[in-house]
Design an enzyme around this catalytic site. Structure first.
Site, PDB file in Angstrom:
ATOM      1  N   SER A 123       0.816  -1.226   0.000  1.00 29.56           N
ATOM      2  CA  SER A 123       0.000   0.000   0.000  1.00 29.56           C
ATOM      3  C   SER A 123       0.844   1.268   0.000  1.00 29.56           C
ATOM      4  CB  SER A 123      -0.880  -0.017   1.252  1.00 29.56           C
ATOM      5  OG  SER A 123      -1.441   1.253   1.476  1.00 29.56           O
ATOM      6  N   GLU A 125       0.197   3.611   1.758  1.00 26.05           N
ATOM      7  CA  GLU A 125       0.274   4.046   3.164  1.00 26.05           C
ATOM      8  C   GLU A 125       1.667   3.793   3.736  1.00 26.05           C
ATOM      9  OE1 GLU A 125      -2.076   5.514   5.617  1.00 26.05           O
ATOM     10  OE2 GLU A 125      -2.633   6.217   3.635  1.00 26.05           O
ATOM     11  N   TYR A 147      -1.615   0.376  10.616  1.00 22.51           N
ATOM     12  CA  TYR A 147      -1.862  -0.279   9.325  1.00 22.51           C
ATOM     13  C   TYR A 147      -0.636  -0.134   8.416  1.00 22.51           C
ATOM     14  CZ  TYR A 147      -3.619  -0.904   4.559  1.00 22.51           C
ATOM     15  OH  TYR A 147      -3.776  -1.308   3.249  1.00 22.51           O
TER      16      TYR A 147
END
Ligand code: NAP
Ligand code: F7E
Length: 334
Positions: A123, A125, A147
């Site tokens: 991801s 992120e 996460y």
């Protein structure tokens, strides 16, 4: 006929990837975890063409069992606790599933289906507090949530299994991708669903957090093609998948409300409870490597994505026989 194995079939990407692989002639085997109230709604239209099995990223033996039973050619690990905000409330569970769950999958593949090609759903992120813009495969990581931290672990676990065991393991660093099948807790779907609810008189306002956060938003249907292409290449590698454009949450709101002839400023309010302890302010991906090496290009642009999502949430309500009470329906829906 090749067999593809998908974890995370009940989620957004699982349904689009299964559709794509069925279209390409694959046998698709998909894993669900046990639930008191199973929800197969996202892939109900193709369920009879999928071989379903049960397993959980928390349970090593279940993963070994399914790898042993199906001996897939390709494994797509999409399962995760994927909601960033929730990861602050459930950091340990998120680490277990989204992080350590990747190693459990890699071990199951290594020991029970060693010839399978492996895709890990990494991801943007991971970039978090970005070191540079745009972000590429070589940009250092600085995650800003449990996460993001878990995804960094999963990413490096994938790279490590490739280097240690010569496994065909790829990490797809996907930027935000959305669709009418996106979960209602994510900001894009929350906005599109609230716009439709406001038009149909079910709601009067939309409470959001940080309106200035910027994301590189694409369409999930485009992004699952990238996952498949990674596993067809001669050599395993890591790839950024993104559109190369960035917009704010505010801009998403503006276009979504304009689609129904309304001004977002009349309906959007800011509620501090939707802010995060640490925020990712700006993401913008450079997918040149995927374009040059895999021939991957996205087809849906930002405006098209917003309109697709708003229209789908409007249509869902129209099918129920309701009528709009304010704003106007887009041409073609009216
Ligand atoms: P999603 O809609 O949240 O789906 C997540 C899936 O994981 C669901 O099927 C869920 O099953 C399953 N799952 C959760 N915990 C599990 C467990 N312990 N064992 C087995 N399955 C479990 O996510 P998505 O948007 O499709 O994203 C797919 C993957 O890509 C995720 O790994 C996500 O982190 C990653 N990713 C997403 C984006 C994006 O913008 N969408 C961007 C980059 C990376 P239940 O229905 O049982 O909960
Ligand atoms: O937030 C801001 C919020 O939850 C986007 C996951 O698929 O993409 C997703 O993670 C932005 C953030 O997605 C609200 O603060 C404002 O800046 O839709 P989101 P995300 O956190 O970017 C990445 C690539 C993944 O890998 C993840 O799995 O919007 N925001 N107000 C809000 N966000 C939410 N959810 N709700 C609000 O009310």
């Amino acid at each position: 006929m090749k067999t593809a194995f998908i974890t995370g079939i009940t989620g957004q990407d699982g349904s689009y990837l299964a559709e794509h692989l069925l279209d390409l002639g694959y046998k698709v085997v998909a894993m669900m975890r046990r639930s008191a109230t199973p929800d197969t709604s996202r892939f109900a239209h193709i369920e009879d063409r999928i071989t379903m099995c049960h397993g959980d990223l928390m349970d090593q033996s279940s993963l070994m069992r399914v790898m042993d039973e199906f001996k897939p050619d390709e494994v797509y690990n999409l399962a995760a606790q994927s909601f960033v905000h929730a990861s602050f409330h459930e950091p340990i569970h998120t680490g277990e599933v989204t992080g350590l769950g990747v190693t459990r999958m890699l071990e199951a593949v290594r020991l029970s289906a060693p010839n399978a090609r492996f895709y890990q759903a990494s991801s943007s992120e991971m970039f978090g507090d970005v070191f540079e813009t745009p972000q590429t495969e070589r940009t250092p990581f600085h995650p800003r949530s449990p996460y993001g931290v878990a995804k960094v672990y999963g990413h490096w676990a994938t790279v490590n299994y490739r280097e240690s065991y010569d496994m065909f393991a790829c990490s797809g660093i996907l930027f935000n991708h959305e669709s009418p099948r996106r979960g209602l807790e994510f900001v894009t779907r929350k906005i599109s669903d609230h716009v439709a609810a406001i038009v149909f008189g079910e709601k009067d306002q939309l409470a959001l957090g940080n309106l200035d956060a910027r994301r590189d938003w694409g369409f999930a249907g485009d992004y699952v093609r990238g996952m498949h292409l990674m596993l067809q290449h001669d050599t395993p590698d890591d790839y950024v998948i993104s559109t190369g454009t960035t917009q704010s949450v505010r801009e998403f709101c503006k276009i979504a409300f304009e689609r129904v002839g309304l001004n977002y400023e009349d309906f959007v309010v800011v509620d501090p409870k939707f802010f995060r302890p640490a925020e990712v302010e700006l993401l913008l991906g450079d997918a040149s490597k995927a374009k040059d090496t895999l021939g991957w290009v996205p087809e849906v642009d930002f405006q098209g994505l917003v309109e697709m999502m708003v229209d789908a949430d409007l249509k869902r309500r129209m099918v129920m026989g309701n009528g709009p009470t304010r704003g106007s329906l887009p041409e073609g829906l009216a």
